[in-house]
Scaffold this active site. Structure first.
Site, PDB file in Angstrom:
ATOM      1  N   LYS A 170       8.766  20.548 -20.462  1.00 40.92           N
ATOM      2  CA  LYS A 170       7.734  21.518 -20.060  1.00 40.92           C
ATOM      3  C   LYS A 170       6.725  21.707 -21.200  1.00 40.92           C
ATOM      4  O   LYS A 170       5.512  21.736 -20.980  1.00 40.92           O
ATOM      5  CB  LYS A 170       8.386  22.868 -19.687  1.00 40.92           C
ATOM      6  CG  LYS A 170       9.129  22.793 -18.355  1.00 40.92           C
ATOM      7  CD  LYS A 170      10.002  24.007 -18.074  1.00 40.92           C
ATOM      8  CE  LYS A 170      10.807  23.775 -16.789  1.00 40.92           C
ATOM      9  NZ  LYS A 170      11.779  24.823 -16.479  1.00 40.92           N
TER      10      LYS A 170
ATOM     11  N   GLN B 163      14.171  30.072 -19.054  1.00 41.75           N
ATOM     12  CA  GLN B 163      14.909  28.927 -18.510  1.00 41.75           C
ATOM     13  C   GLN B 163      16.282  29.384 -18.016  1.00 41.75           C
ATOM     14  O   GLN B 163      17.013  30.085 -18.718  1.00 41.75           O
ATOM     15  CB  GLN B 163      15.050  27.844 -19.594  1.00 41.75           C
ATOM     16  CG  GLN B 163      15.684  26.539 -19.114  1.00 41.75           C
ATOM     17  CD  GLN B 163      14.855  25.815 -18.058  1.00 41.75           C
ATOM     18  OE1 GLN B 163      13.631  25.862 -18.073  1.00 41.75           O
ATOM     19  NE2 GLN B 163      15.522  25.155 -17.133  1.00 41.75           N
TER      20      GLN B 163
ATOM     21  N   ASP C 252       7.311  31.309 -12.643  1.00 36.85           N
ATOM     22  CA  ASP C 252       8.407  30.755 -11.830  1.00 36.85           C
ATOM     23  C   ASP C 252       8.385  31.326 -10.413  1.00 36.85           C
ATOM     24  O   ASP C 252       9.058  30.800  -9.524  1.00 36.85           O
ATOM     25  CB  ASP C 252       9.756  31.122 -12.461  1.00 36.85           C
ATOM     26  CG  ASP C 252      10.371  29.976 -13.238  1.00 36.85           C
ATOM     27  OD1 ASP C 252      10.167  28.811 -12.847  1.00 36.85           O
ATOM     28  OD2 ASP C 252      11.080  30.249 -14.228  1.00 36.85           O
TER      29      ASP C 252
HETATM   30  N1  GUN Z   1      16.574  26.039 -14.089  1.00 33.82           N
HETATM   31  C1  GUN Z   1      16.605  25.114 -13.095  1.00 33.82           C
HETATM   32  N2  GUN Z   1      15.467  25.142 -12.373  1.00 33.82           N
HETATM   33  C2  GUN Z   1      14.696  26.110 -12.936  1.00 33.82           C
HETATM   34  C3  GUN Z   1      13.396  26.603 -12.629  1.00 33.82           C
HETATM   35  O1  GUN Z   1      12.718  26.166 -11.698  1.00 33.82           O
HETATM   36  N3  GUN Z   1      12.951  27.602 -13.436  1.00 33.82           N
HETATM   37  C4  GUN Z   1      13.691  28.112 -14.463  1.00 33.82           C
HETATM   38  N4  GUN Z   1      13.165  29.108 -15.182  1.00 33.82           N
HETATM   39  N5  GUN Z   1      14.894  27.671 -14.760  1.00 33.82           N
HETATM   40  C5  GUN Z   1      15.395  26.668 -14.003  1.00 33.82           C
END
Ligand code: GUN
Length: 307
Positions: A57, A101, A124
Protein backbone atom coordinates in the site's frame (compact mmCIF):
# COMPACT_ATOMS: atom_id res chain seq x y z
CA UNK A 1 -1.29 -14.71 -28.89
CA UNK A 2 -5.03 -14.49 -28.22
CA UNK A 3 -6.40 -17.95 -27.40
CA UNK A 4 -10.18 -18.21 -26.77
CA UNK A 5 -9.54 -18.86 -23.07
CA UNK A 6 -7.35 -15.73 -22.75
CA UNK A 7 -10.24 -13.63 -24.06
CA UNK A 8 -12.20 -14.67 -20.97
CA UNK A 9 -9.62 -13.34 -18.58
CA UNK A 10 -10.62 -10.26 -16.54
CA UNK A 11 -7.24 -8.58 -16.20
CA UNK A 12 -7.17 -6.87 -12.81
CA UNK A 13 -3.59 -5.75 -13.34
CA UNK A 14 -4.49 -3.84 -16.50
CA UNK A 15 -7.66 -2.29 -15.04
CA UNK A 16 -5.88 -1.32 -11.81
CA UNK A 17 -3.09 0.31 -13.84
CA UNK A 18 -5.75 2.42 -15.56
CA UNK A 19 -7.32 3.43 -12.24
CA UNK A 20 -3.90 4.26 -10.76
CA UNK A 21 -3.00 6.41 -13.79
CA UNK A 22 -6.28 8.36 -13.40
CA UNK A 23 -5.65 8.77 -9.66
CA UNK A 24 -2.04 9.91 -10.23
CA UNK A 25 -3.20 12.61 -12.69
CA UNK A 26 -5.82 13.91 -10.23
CA UNK A 27 -3.38 13.74 -7.29
CA UNK A 28 -0.96 15.89 -9.29
CA UNK A 29 -3.68 18.51 -9.90
CA UNK A 30 -4.64 18.61 -6.22
CA UNK A 31 -1.00 18.78 -5.15
CA UNK A 32 -0.47 21.72 -7.50
CA UNK A 33 -3.27 23.47 -5.58
CA UNK A 34 -1.26 22.97 -2.38
CA UNK A 35 -3.03 19.85 -1.09
CA UNK A 36 -1.02 16.65 -1.34
CA UNK A 37 -3.31 13.75 -0.38
CA UNK A 38 -1.87 11.83 2.58
CA UNK A 39 -2.66 8.35 3.86
CA UNK A 40 -1.77 7.17 7.37
CA UNK A 41 -1.40 3.41 7.70
CA UNK A 42 -1.49 1.89 11.18
CA UNK A 43 0.00 -1.56 11.67
CA UNK A 44 -0.17 -3.25 15.06
CA UNK A 45 1.87 -6.40 15.69
CA UNK A 46 3.89 -8.81 13.59
CA UNK A 47 1.43 -10.58 11.27
CA UNK A 48 3.67 -11.33 8.24
CA UNK A 49 0.86 -11.08 5.67
CA UNK A 50 -0.20 -7.70 7.10
CA UNK A 51 3.38 -6.44 6.78
CA UNK A 52 3.39 -7.41 3.08
CA UNK A 53 0.00 -5.73 2.49
CA UNK A 54 1.09 -2.53 4.23
CA UNK A 55 4.36 -2.42 2.31
CA UNK A 56 2.46 -2.74 -0.97
CA UNK A 57 0.00 0.00 0.00
CA UNK A 58 2.82 2.38 0.93
CA UNK A 59 4.71 1.63 -2.30
CA UNK A 60 1.64 2.17 -4.45
CA UNK A 61 0.84 5.44 -2.65
CA UNK A 62 4.31 6.74 -3.47
CA UNK A 63 3.88 5.79 -7.13
CA UNK A 64 0.73 7.90 -7.51
CA UNK A 65 2.07 10.87 -5.52
CA UNK A 66 0.13 10.23 -2.30
CA UNK A 67 2.14 10.92 0.85
CA UNK A 68 2.07 7.92 3.16
CA UNK A 69 2.75 7.86 6.87
CA UNK A 70 3.43 4.50 8.45
CA UNK A 71 2.71 4.01 12.14
CA UNK A 72 3.86 0.72 13.59
CA UNK A 73 2.93 -0.37 17.09
CA UNK A 74 4.13 -3.52 18.87
CA UNK A 75 1.82 -6.56 19.22
CA UNK A 76 1.46 -5.83 22.93
CA UNK A 77 0.26 -2.22 22.37
CA UNK A 78 -2.89 -1.45 24.34
CA UNK A 79 -6.21 -0.46 22.79
CA UNK A 80 -5.74 2.95 24.45
CA UNK A 81 -2.45 3.46 22.63
CA UNK A 82 -4.07 2.64 19.29
CA UNK A 83 -7.03 4.93 20.07
CA UNK A 84 -4.70 7.76 21.10
CA UNK A 85 -2.85 7.46 17.78
CA UNK A 86 -6.14 7.52 15.86
CA UNK A 87 -7.27 10.62 17.77
CA UNK A 88 -4.01 12.32 16.77
CA UNK A 89 -4.46 11.37 13.10
CA UNK A 90 -8.13 12.46 13.15
CA UNK A 91 -7.07 15.90 14.39
CA UNK A 92 -4.24 16.33 11.87
CA UNK A 93 -5.46 18.36 8.86
CA UNK A 94 -2.47 17.09 6.83
CA UNK A 95 -3.82 13.51 7.06
CA UNK A 96 -6.70 12.77 4.69
CA UNK A 97 -7.03 8.99 4.98
CA UNK A 98 -6.53 6.57 7.89
CA UNK A 99 -6.25 2.82 7.45
CA UNK A 100 -5.81 0.41 10.36
CA UNK A 101 -4.55 -2.86 8.94
CA UNK A 102 -6.63 -5.86 10.06
CA UNK A 103 -6.54 -8.22 11.81
CA UNK A 104 -5.60 -6.51 15.06
CA UNK A 105 -4.08 -8.53 17.92
CA UNK A 106 -6.79 -10.51 19.75
CA UNK A 107 -6.76 -8.30 22.89
CA UNK A 108 -7.84 -5.22 20.89
CA UNK A 109 -11.52 -4.70 20.06
CA UNK A 110 -11.55 -4.18 16.30
CA UNK A 111 -14.96 -2.48 16.22
CA UNK A 112 -13.97 0.04 18.89
CA UNK A 113 -10.87 0.96 16.89
CA UNK A 114 -12.66 1.23 13.53
CA UNK A 115 -15.43 3.35 15.08
CA UNK A 116 -12.81 5.77 16.42
CA UNK A 117 -11.70 6.75 12.89
CA UNK A 118 -13.21 10.00 11.58
CA UNK A 119 -15.74 8.77 8.95
CA UNK A 120 -14.42 11.46 6.55
CA UNK A 121 -10.95 9.85 6.74
CA UNK A 122 -12.20 6.24 6.77
CA UNK A 123 -10.69 5.14 3.44
CA UNK A 124 -11.55 1.49 4.22
CA UNK A 125 -15.25 2.38 4.48
CA UNK A 126 -15.61 0.29 7.65
CA UNK A 127 -17.06 2.93 10.01
CA UNK A 128 -20.77 2.39 10.72
CA UNK A 129 -21.50 5.88 9.34
CA UNK A 130 -20.11 4.78 5.96
CA UNK A 131 -21.57 1.26 6.17
CA UNK A 132 -25.00 2.79 6.85
CA UNK A 133 -24.53 5.36 4.09
CA UNK A 134 -23.70 2.63 1.60
CA UNK A 135 -26.83 0.68 2.45
CA UNK A 136 -28.87 3.89 2.02
CA UNK A 137 -27.27 4.47 -1.39
CA UNK A 138 -25.47 7.63 -0.24
CA UNK A 139 -22.18 8.66 -1.84
CA UNK A 140 -19.76 7.54 0.90
CA UNK A 141 -16.28 6.03 1.16
CA UNK A 142 -16.77 2.41 0.10
CA UNK A 143 -14.76 -0.71 1.07
CA UNK A 144 -11.94 -1.12 -1.43
CA UNK A 145 -12.24 -4.79 -2.46
CA UNK A 146 -15.97 -4.64 -3.32
CA UNK A 147 -15.42 -1.29 -5.06
CA UNK A 148 -12.68 -2.95 -7.14
CA UNK A 149 -14.97 -5.87 -8.00
CA UNK A 150 -17.63 -3.42 -9.18
CA UNK A 151 -15.15 -1.65 -11.44
CA UNK A 152 -14.17 -5.02 -12.98
CA UNK A 153 -17.82 -5.95 -13.48
CA UNK A 154 -18.67 -2.62 -15.14
CA UNK A 155 -15.62 -2.93 -17.40
CA UNK A 156 -16.68 -6.46 -18.37
CA UNK A 157 -20.46 -6.16 -18.64
CA UNK A 158 -21.20 -2.44 -18.86
CA UNK A 159 -24.69 -2.04 -17.47
CA UNK A 160 -25.46 -4.47 -14.64
CA UNK A 161 -29.18 -3.64 -14.36
CA UNK A 162 -31.42 -6.67 -13.89
CA UNK A 163 -28.57 -9.18 -13.66
CA UNK A 164 -28.88 -11.86 -11.03
CA UNK A 165 -25.78 -11.65 -8.83
CA UNK A 166 -24.85 -14.24 -6.25
CA UNK A 167 -22.35 -13.26 -3.55
CA UNK A 168 -20.86 -16.22 -1.72
CA UNK A 169 -19.74 -15.12 1.75
CA UNK A 170 -21.18 -12.53 4.15
CA UNK A 171 -18.14 -10.85 5.74
CA UNK A 172 -18.27 -7.19 6.76
CA UNK A 173 -15.23 -6.45 4.58
CA UNK A 174 -16.41 -8.04 1.33
CA UNK A 175 -19.68 -10.00 1.21
CA UNK A 176 -22.06 -7.49 2.79
CA UNK A 177 -20.75 -4.32 1.09
CA UNK A 178 -20.53 -6.21 -2.21
CA UNK A 179 -24.21 -7.11 -1.96
CA UNK A 180 -25.07 -3.46 -1.20
CA UNK A 181 -23.11 -2.20 -4.23
CA UNK A 182 -24.69 -4.75 -6.57
CA UNK A 183 -28.12 -3.77 -5.29
CA UNK A 184 -27.28 -0.11 -5.91
CA UNK A 185 -26.40 -1.11 -9.49
CA UNK A 186 -29.93 -2.57 -9.82
CA UNK A 187 -28.90 -6.22 -9.73
CA UNK A 188 -31.07 -8.88 -8.16
CA UNK A 189 -28.84 -10.05 -5.32
CA UNK A 190 -28.60 -13.30 -3.37
CA UNK A 191 -26.07 -13.78 -0.57
CA UNK A 192 -25.06 -17.37 0.10
CA UNK A 193 -23.33 -18.47 3.31
CA UNK A 194 -22.46 -21.51 5.37
CA UNK A 195 -26.12 -22.11 6.35
CA UNK A 196 -27.60 -21.70 2.86
CA UNK A 197 -29.53 -24.71 1.62
CA UNK A 198 -28.37 -26.21 -1.65
CA UNK A 199 -26.02 -23.30 -2.48
CA UNK A 200 -24.89 -24.88 -5.77
CA UNK A 201 -28.43 -24.88 -7.15
CA UNK A 202 -28.90 -21.23 -6.15
CA UNK A 203 -25.53 -20.24 -7.58
CA UNK A 204 -26.33 -21.91 -10.91
CA UNK A 205 -29.03 -19.26 -11.43
CA UNK A 206 -26.53 -16.40 -11.32
CA UNK A 207 -25.36 -14.20 -14.19
CA UNK A 208 -22.65 -12.84 -11.86
CA UNK A 209 -20.87 -14.85 -9.16
CA UNK A 210 -18.68 -13.14 -6.57
CA UNK A 211 -16.82 -15.71 -4.46
CA UNK A 212 -15.54 -14.44 -1.10
CA UNK A 213 -15.46 -17.39 1.26
CA UNK A 214 -11.77 -17.98 1.92
CA UNK A 215 -11.87 -21.67 0.98
CA UNK A 216 -9.46 -22.80 -1.75
CA UNK A 217 -11.14 -23.84 -5.03
CA UNK A 218 -14.54 -24.40 -3.40
CA UNK A 219 -16.51 -23.17 -6.42
CA UNK A 220 -16.16 -25.40 -9.47
CA UNK A 221 -18.04 -25.72 -12.77
CA UNK A 222 -20.96 -27.48 -11.08
CA UNK A 223 -21.83 -24.15 -9.34
CA UNK A 224 -21.97 -22.12 -12.55
CA UNK A 225 -24.53 -21.33 -15.22
CA UNK A 226 -22.88 -21.37 -18.66
CA UNK A 227 -21.84 -17.82 -19.50
CA UNK A 228 -21.67 -16.58 -15.90
CA UNK A 229 -19.17 -13.83 -15.07
CA UNK A 230 -17.02 -14.98 -12.15
CA UNK A 231 -15.20 -12.66 -9.73
CA UNK A 232 -12.88 -14.52 -7.38
CA UNK A 233 -11.99 -12.55 -4.25
CA UNK A 234 -10.22 -15.46 -2.51
CA UNK A 235 -6.47 -15.45 -1.96
CA UNK A 236 -5.56 -18.79 -0.37
CA UNK A 237 -2.05 -20.07 0.19
CA UNK A 238 -1.86 -23.86 -0.33
CA UNK A 239 0.90 -26.46 -0.53
CA UNK A 240 0.71 -28.42 -3.78
CA UNK A 241 3.22 -30.54 -5.67
CA UNK A 242 5.86 -29.60 -3.12
CA UNK A 243 5.45 -25.84 -3.48
CA UNK A 244 3.36 -23.01 -2.11
CA UNK A 245 0.73 -21.66 -4.48
CA UNK A 246 -1.81 -18.87 -4.33
CA UNK A 247 -5.28 -20.03 -5.39
CA UNK A 248 -8.72 -18.46 -5.31
CA UNK A 249 -12.06 -19.63 -3.91
CA UNK A 250 -12.89 -20.71 -7.46
CA UNK A 251 -11.42 -23.79 -9.12
CA UNK A 252 -10.11 -21.81 -12.07
CA UNK A 253 -9.37 -24.74 -14.40
CA UNK A 254 -12.83 -26.21 -13.85
CA UNK A 255 -14.70 -22.86 -14.12
CA UNK A 256 -12.86 -21.45 -17.14
CA UNK A 257 -14.66 -23.44 -19.86
CA UNK A 258 -18.09 -22.62 -18.38
CA UNK A 259 -17.70 -18.93 -17.47
CA UNK A 260 -17.91 -16.14 -20.05
CA UNK A 261 -15.34 -14.14 -18.09
CA UNK A 262 -13.34 -14.83 -14.94
CA UNK A 263 -10.72 -13.18 -12.72
CA UNK A 264 -7.47 -15.10 -12.20
CA UNK A 265 -5.70 -15.44 -8.84
CA UNK A 266 -3.30 -13.75 -8.58
CA UNK A 267 -3.79 -10.79 -10.95
CA UNK A 268 -7.55 -10.36 -10.69
CA UNK A 269 -9.22 -8.67 -7.73
CA UNK A 270 -6.00 -8.30 -5.66
CA UNK A 271 -4.47 -5.36 -7.58
CA UNK A 272 -7.85 -3.62 -7.67
CA UNK A 273 -8.07 -3.40 -3.87
CA UNK A 274 -4.98 -1.19 -3.57
CA UNK A 275 -6.00 0.90 -6.58
CA UNK A 276 -9.38 1.65 -4.98
CA UNK A 277 -7.64 2.53 -1.71
CA UNK A 278 -5.68 5.18 -3.60
CA UNK A 279 -8.91 6.36 -5.22
CA UNK A 280 -10.60 6.62 -1.80
CA UNK A 281 -7.66 8.59 -0.38
CA UNK A 282 -7.93 11.06 -3.26
CA UNK A 283 -11.71 11.32 -2.75
CA UNK A 284 -11.25 11.89 1.00
CA UNK A 285 -8.67 14.64 0.35
CA UNK A 286 -10.96 16.38 -2.15
CA UNK A 287 -13.95 16.21 0.18
CA UNK A 288 -11.95 17.55 3.12
CA UNK A 289 -10.75 20.44 0.97
CA UNK A 290 -14.30 21.40 0.09
CA UNK A 291 -15.40 21.08 3.71
CA UNK A 292 -12.44 22.88 5.29
CA UNK A 293 -13.55 25.84 7.40
CA UNK A 294 -13.19 29.14 5.54
CA UNK A 295 -10.15 31.16 6.54
CA UNK A 296 -10.86 33.84 9.13
CA UNK A 297 -10.51 37.49 8.16
CA UNK A 298 -7.33 37.66 10.25
CA UNK A 299 -5.84 34.64 8.42
CA UNK A 300 -6.72 36.14 5.07
CA UNK A 301 -5.13 39.45 6.06
CA UNK A 302 -1.99 37.63 7.23
CA UNK A 303 -1.88 35.72 3.93
CA UNK A 304 -2.30 38.98 1.94
CA UNK A 305 0.52 40.70 3.79
CA UNK A 306 2.76 37.64 3.41
CA UNK A 307 2.11 37.70 -0.34
N1 GUN B 1 -7.05 -6.89 6.08
C1 GUN B 1 -7.50 -7.65 5.04
N2 GUN B 1 -8.19 -6.90 4.16
C2 GUN B 1 -8.18 -5.63 4.66
C3 GUN B 1 -8.73 -4.40 4.19
O1 GUN B 1 -9.37 -4.32 3.15
N3 GUN B 1 -8.49 -3.33 4.99
C4 GUN B 1 -7.80 -3.40 6.16
N4 GUN B 1 -7.65 -2.28 6.87
N5 GUN B 1 -7.28 -4.53 6.61
C5 GUN B 1 -7.47 -5.64 5.86
Amino acid sequence: MNSPTCDKLIDGKAVSAKVLAEVAADVALLTAEGIQPALAVVLVGDDPASHVYVRNKVLRAGEVGIRSLEHRLPAEASAEQVLALIAELNADPQVHGILVQLPLPAHIDETRVLQAIDPAKDVDGFHSENVGGLSQGRDVLTPCTPAGCMRLLHDTLGDLRGKHAVVIGRSNIVGKPMAALLLQADCTVSVLHSRSQDPQRLCRQADIVVAAVGRPRMIDASWLKPGAVVIDVGINRIEEDGRTRLVGDVDYASALPVASAITPVPGGVGPMTIAMLMQNTLTAARQQRSQAPAATAAEEAACRSAC
